[in-house]
Design a protein around this motif. Structure first.
Motif, mmCIF file in Angstrom:
data_model
loop_
_atom_site.group_PDB
_atom_site.id
_atom_site.type_symbol
_atom_site.label_atom_id
_atom_site.label_comp_id
_atom_site.label_asym_id
_atom_site.label_seq_id
_atom_site.Cartn_x
_atom_site.Cartn_y
_atom_site.Cartn_z
ATOM 1 N N TRP A 111 1.105 -1.213 0.177
ATOM 2 C CA TRP A 111 0.003 0.061 0.056
ATOM 3 C C TRP A 111 0.937 1.128 0.095
ATOM 4 C CZ3 TRP A 111 -4.815 0.179 3.588
ATOM 5 C CH2 TRP A 111 -5.741 1.328 3.561
ATOM 6 N N ILE A 114 2.591 2.593 -3.535
ATOM 7 C CA ILE A 114 1.809 3.300 -4.455
ATOM 8 C C ILE A 114 1.328 4.603 -4.057
ATOM 9 C CG2 ILE A 114 1.764 1.500 -6.039
ATOM 10 C CD1 ILE A 114 -1.163 0.856 -5.127
ATOM 11 N N PHE A 115 0.703 4.632 -2.594
ATOM 12 C CA PHE A 115 0.182 5.740 -1.847
ATOM 13 C C PHE A 115 1.193 5.998 -0.521
ATOM 14 C CE2 PHE A 115 -3.268 3.745 -4.180
ATOM 15 C CZ PHE A 115 -3.593 4.674 -5.175
ATOM 16 N N VAL A 120 -5.181 7.914 -1.230
ATOM 17 C CA VAL A 120 -5.059 7.782 -2.865
ATOM 18 C C VAL A 120 -4.920 9.227 -3.371
ATOM 19 C CG1 VAL A 120 -6.565 5.852 -2.459
ATOM 20 C CG2 VAL A 120 -7.494 7.855 -2.941
ATOM 21 N N HIS A 121 -4.941 10.369 -2.654
ATOM 22 C CA HIS A 121 -4.923 11.566 -3.355
ATOM 23 C C HIS A 121 -3.368 11.737 -3.564
ATOM 24 C CE1 HIS A 121 -8.514 11.915 -1.186
ATOM 25 N NE2 HIS A 121 -8.980 12.436 -2.091
ATOM 26 N N ARG A 123 0.092 10.047 -5.033
ATOM 27 C CA ARG A 123 0.457 8.719 -5.653
ATOM 28 C C ARG A 123 1.893 9.001 -5.856
ATOM 29 N NH1 ARG A 123 -3.278 6.922 -10.874
ATOM 30 N NH2 ARG A 123 -5.402 7.179 -9.681
ATOM 31 N N ASN A 124 2.664 7.431 -5.819
ATOM 32 C CA ASN A 124 3.733 7.552 -6.273
ATOM 33 C C ASN A 124 3.900 6.654 -7.735
ATOM 34 O OD1 ASN A 124 6.606 7.061 -6.070
ATOM 35 N ND2 ASN A 124 6.643 5.402 -4.861
ATOM 36 N N GLN A 125 4.147 7.429 -8.639
ATOM 37 C CA GLN A 125 4.217 6.929 -10.036
ATOM 38 C C GLN A 125 5.193 5.718 -10.262
ATOM 39 O OE1 GLN A 125 1.582 7.366 -12.228
ATOM 40 N NE2 GLN A 125 2.492 5.631 -13.134
ATOM 41 N N ILE A 128 3.697 2.597 -8.730
ATOM 42 C CA ILE A 128 2.633 2.230 -9.703
ATOM 43 C C ILE A 128 3.351 1.312 -11.081
ATOM 44 C CG2 ILE A 128 0.954 2.782 -11.369
ATOM 45 C CD1 ILE A 128 0.335 4.974 -9.123
ATOM 46 N N TYR A 176 -8.406 2.618 -1.460
ATOM 47 C CA TYR A 176 -7.393 2.206 -1.825
ATOM 48 C C TYR A 176 -7.795 0.914 -2.769
ATOM 49 C CZ TYR A 176 -3.493 -1.492 -1.340
ATOM 50 O OH TYR A 176 -2.423 -2.088 -1.715
ATOM 51 N N GLU A 179 -8.709 2.153 -6.269
ATOM 52 C CA GLU A 179 -7.734 2.590 -7.211
ATOM 53 C C GLU A 179 -7.042 1.534 -7.692
ATOM 54 O OE1 GLU A 179 -6.898 5.883 -8.287
ATOM 55 O OE2 GLU A 179 -9.077 5.803 -7.260
ATOM 56 N N LEU A 183 -6.170 0.745 -11.683
ATOM 57 C CA LEU A 183 -4.943 0.859 -12.173
ATOM 58 C C LEU A 183 -4.156 -0.328 -12.843
ATOM 59 C CD1 LEU A 183 -3.012 2.676 -9.057
ATOM 60 C CD2 LEU A 183 -2.979 3.313 -11.330
#
Length: 497
Positions: A111, A114-115, A120-121, A123-125, A128, A176, A179, A183
């Motif tokens: 979790w 990515i966050f 969820v506002h 993000r860690n691209q 992802i 979560y 998203e 994704l």
């Protein structure tokens, strides 16, 4: 000779509930092969294998925080900061998976990777991108991804609100999960929501054996169970409403279950023990009536009132939540490792209050079954066969996917005991299928040796050994890997290695 063999067979075919029916090996029944459509895989979890605990923008989990603040808590003084470095070296994992020839690979998403703060506002691209890469490479090589949404890596900032001790977690987890579907749901068709609530809730929210270190026996685990079930049920309903039409995925809640054998050969004793061990999570989802098992609700309410409380420590889920949670499955995800002999106590046991006092059965060990490196794990393959038949008879023969099952040792590549463990447990699965159980897949724990929480690297479960002193962390197949590869290739068990 024949009379001795007949005696052994009668013993093995005796009551599934009796400790005396065990001799820690399983004899074949009927066709010794798996069905043609049976699937084989292997399992892992993000925290145990990924490493890179703060790499590329990943946030801290409560396990990261716990290890860093309590380095002496890990038996060998190690940590999972780097682990076997699957975040950096996934291609090595992929090669091992391809060499084994698995149909599917169960892994989990961290979790906070990515966050980073759980929301969820933010993000860690790069996180992802990592999971997109894993999923795409698996599919490109004909391996189905089975994805666990939550394998205990609670973001620290989410835990500040109470985690699974606060009903707010239902909304937080739902955000979560939504998203994740957005994704990855175009490619992931098998999802697991919250891994092993039994272990999560008892260890973290009742006995303080690991983070979040809440000691609230007889209260914390029941609050946690309730919120896990609500989060799971809400996630399932949201998926069916918003995503199923396009994505056509399947979901389940993965439960760890130890089968209970009665020392007195009492079927009533087994039924009651299984309601506490398994039914407290399974009955709300898989039964026709929903809610917690009636005997569990009755016991805990009676004890709660006797303690001077105004209401039960485990209240009914109520009409609304019962309707949300009941039927929130597409299959039953099962983690099985061992079985326990139990007997009811004639006197109150455990702390007051506690799960032990509510359930009121004493758990023992088998004196004649082999012991793994893990002190909780014994070689009891009959328990898996008995458990699968229990599920068949109790929950309308729901489809079962076995998604964890494994044997720990101190290390070494000549792991013949692991081969015998899997050979016997797979024979138990074949026997159960031949007796009408709806079992469709098997994914043992684990692909490779990895970080085992408080036990560090002292307990090994893997088919592959990892060179922890090398910068490249090479994966080397053990004897068990060659055995399991043969099983997958032939869908049969009796191979020499």
């Amino acid at each position: 000779m024949w009379s001795l063999l007949l005696f052994v067979i009668i013993g093995l075919l005796g009551s599934n509930n009796s400790v005396n029916a065990l001799n820690c090996t399983v004899l074949p029944k009927g066709n010794p092969k798996f069905p043609k459509n049976f699937k084989f895989g292997v399992a892992s979890s993000a925290f145990q294998i990924e490493g890179g605990w703060n790499a590329d923008g990943k946030g801290p989990s409560i396990w990261d925080e716990y290890m860093h603040n309590n380095p002496d808590a890990i038996i060998d003084g190690s940590n999972a900061d780097d682990s076997v470095e699957s975040y950096r070296l996934f291609d090595l994992d992929l090669k091992a998976l391809k060499d084994l020839g698995v149909d599917h690979y169960r892994f989990s998403i961290a979790w906070p990777r990515i966050f980073p703060n759980g929301s969820v506002h933010l993000r860690n691209q790069k996180g992802i991108d990592y999971y997109n890469d894993v999923i795409d490479k698996l599919l490109a090589n004909g391996i189905e991804p089975i994805v666990t949404m939550f394998h205990w890596e609670m973001p620290v900032d989410i835990q500040k609100f109470g985690g699974f001790a606060n009903s707010l977690i239902v909304e937080q987890f739902l955000d979560y999960a939504e998203e994740l579907f957005n994704l990855f749901g175009d490619r992931v068709k098998t999802w697991l929501t919250i891994n092993e609530p039994n272990q999560l809730c008892k260890s973290g929210y009742s006995m303080a054996l690991g983070p979040p270190l809440i000691r609230a026996k007889g209260v914390g685990e029941y609050i946690c169970f309730t919120n896990v079930l609500k989060a799971h049920g809400a996630t399932y309903r949201m998926y069916r409403e918003k995503f199923y039409e396009k994505q056509r995925g399947r979901l389940s809640l993965p439960c760890n279950v130890n089968y209970m054998y009665s020392k007195t050969n009492s079927t009533d004793e087994v039924a009651r023990a299984m309601d506490y061990e398994f039914g407290i999570l399974a009955h709300p989802i898989f039964s026709k009536s929903g809610d917690f098992p009636p005997i569990v609700l009755k016991d805990i309410e009676k004890n709660s009132l006797a303690e001077g409380r105004k209401k039960s420590r485990l209240p009914s889920l109520g009409k609304y939540w019962t309707s949300v949670i009941k039927g929130s499955f597409d299959f039953l995800a099962l983690n099985y490792y061992t079985a326990w002999p139990i007997e009811s106590s004639t006197e109150p046991i455990g702390d007051n209050p506690s799960y032990e006092r509510d359930s009121n059965f004493v758990v023992g060990t088998f004196t004649h079954c082999p012991q793994a490196k893990s002190n909780w794990l014994q070689f009891v393959p009959q328990g898996l066969e008995a458990l699968l038949k229990y599920i068949r008879d109790t929950y309308d023969n729901v489809e079962v996917k076995i998604l964890e099952n494994g044997w720990s040792d101190a290390g070494g590549n000549d792991d013949y005991m692991r081969i015998e463990y899997h050979r016997n447990h797979l024979q138990a699965v074949v026997n159960a299928i031949n007796d009408g159980c709806n079992v469709t897949s098997y994914a043992p724990w684990s692909l490779m040796d990895s970080f085992e929480y408080l036990k560090g690297y002292t307990e090994k479960f893997g088919f592959y050994a990892v060179n922890m002193t090398s910068p490249n962390k090479e994966r080397t197949p053990k004897k068990s890997a060659y055995y399991y590869k043969k099983v997958i290739e032939t869908k049969s068990l009796h191979h020499k290695v």
